[in-house]
Design an enzyme around this catalytic site. Structure first.
Site, PDB file in Angstrom:
ATOM      1  N   GLU A   1       0.839  -1.199   0.000  1.00  0.00           N
ATOM      2  CA  GLU A   1       0.000   0.000   0.000  1.00  0.00           C
ATOM      3  C   GLU A   1       0.875   1.250   0.000  1.00  0.00           C
ATOM      4  O   GLU A   1       2.088   1.171   0.250  1.00  0.00           O
ATOM      5  CB  GLU A   1      -0.908   0.002   1.230  1.00  0.00           C
ATOM      6  CG  GLU A   1      -0.138   0.013   2.541  1.00  0.00           C
ATOM      7  CD  GLU A   1      -0.933   0.592   3.686  1.00  0.00           C
ATOM      8  OE1 GLU A   1      -1.145   1.816   3.655  1.00  0.00           O
ATOM      9  OE2 GLU A   1      -1.312  -0.156   4.599  1.00  0.00           O
TER      10      GLU A   1
ATOM     11  N   LYS B   1      -5.613  -2.899  13.502  1.00  0.00           N
ATOM     12  CA  LYS B   1      -5.032  -1.810  14.292  1.00  0.00           C
ATOM     13  C   LYS B   1      -5.616  -1.822  15.705  1.00  0.00           C
ATOM     14  O   LYS B   1      -6.825  -1.975  15.891  1.00  0.00           O
ATOM     15  CB  LYS B   1      -5.286  -0.470  13.607  1.00  0.00           C
ATOM     16  CG  LYS B   1      -4.549  -0.316  12.282  1.00  0.00           C
ATOM     17  CD  LYS B   1      -4.780   1.048  11.680  1.00  0.00           C
ATOM     18  CE  LYS B   1      -3.971   1.227  10.401  1.00  0.00           C
ATOM     19  NZ  LYS B   1      -4.488   0.422   9.270  1.00  0.00           N
TER      20      LYS B   1
END
Length: 306
Positions: A25, A159
């Site tokens: 990414e 996360k």
């Protein structure tokens, strides 16, 4: 090959000859850290993947063109770009149509990787169900993408700012395999332990590659999430990071931060509270995930679909 995809020469050659490729990414480059540390990190991660025998393919939209694999000059330009869009499934096509420049999140990177024929993607951590989602409905598009796009995503879990139990429950409901790499408890991004049992444990990259090939032969759609914990000496203990997360969440709530702005706000606040430790650990886990992803990609290249 989809004519909307612009492959770098090295990625095009690797794909042509069936060599291992790992997608990366670009949001961490444009939104994750300042210049020139972002460029140094991007170059280092690409180098790790090459060391393991695979070709890195950093993905981004540049002036309306969807690039899979960036030249070093393009990587340097992207690292200095101001005001780049942060692209997910909803606005990836918009950036291309409008001639904009934008970095790709997990969902957008998965889409581009699949279009290009890349099977493995390395990231830091995926998005998921935010705390308080029962009233805010703030749930990342990453979870839907994992349920429908056939890419192996190597991460350090979701996360830690998220509601991890709800996030992994959603993944289970959507039929996404979550594999703990060498552990019986899923990692929580900066920390090795989340308190959530690993649904599937695998101890080698070759095991993961074989699992993915069997899924393909059974025509099971959707992605796979590999949860790769940091080594113990590099993690931030869960009690410490938990205090920083609670403080960051309280600040976000007081300031009315919502939607796409939530994650970058929380990560910046935690960076400040940790005096930079959170970002250093984030870079450590990206390095670790890139290395494992490259090994999985090499394993898949040795195991063509039968």
């Amino acid at each position: 090959m989809n004519d909307m995809i612009h492959l770098s020469p090295s990625v095009a050659e690797a794909l042509q000859f069936g060599r291992a490729v790992v997608a990366l990414e670009s949001t961490i480059i444009t939104h994750g850290m300042p210049w020139p540390k972002n460029l140094d990190m991007a170059r280092e991660v690409e180098a790790i993947i090459r060391e393991e025998g695979a070709e890195p393919a950093t993905i981004a939209v540049i002036d309306g063109k969807l690039h899979v694999g960036l030249t070093d000059a393009q990587l340097e330009t992207l690292a200095q770009t101001k005001g780049a869009l942060k692209l997910s499934r909803a606005d990836l096509a918009y950036a291309v149509a409008a001639g904009r420049t934008g970095s790709t999140t997990v969902a957008a990177t998965m889409i581009a990787a699949r279009l290009a024929g890349i099977e493995v993607f390395a990231t830091g951590g995926i998005g998921g169900v935010h705390k308080g989602a029962e009233t805010s409905f703030d749930i990342s598009a990453d979870l839907d993408e994992l349920s429908q796009t056939r890419v192996v995503v190597v991460s350090a879990g979701a996360k830690a700012i998220l509601d991890l139990k709800k996030t992994f429950e959603v993944l289970e409901t959507k039929g996404v395999p979550v594999v703990g790499y060498g552990v019986d408890e899923l990692p929580a991004f900066w920390s090795r332990r989340s308190g959530i049992a690993t649904p599937i444990r695998m101890d080698s990259a070759d095991e993961i590659a074989e699992f993915q090939r069997v899924r393909e032969r059974l025509d099971i759609h959707g992605g796979m999430l590999i949860a790769n914990p940091l080594p113990e000496e590099l993690e931030i203990d869960s009690a410490t990071i938990g205090g920083w997360i609670d403080a960051a969440l309280a600040d976000a709530d007081a300031k009315g931060v919502t939607g796409k702005a939530t994650t970058p706000f929380l990560l910046q606040k935690i960076f400040e509270l940790s005096e930079g430790k959170s970002l250093a650990t984030n870079i450590d886990l990206v390095r670790s995930n890139a290395r494992l992803a490259a090994r999985v990609a090499v394993g898949l290249a040795k195991r063509p679909i039968r």
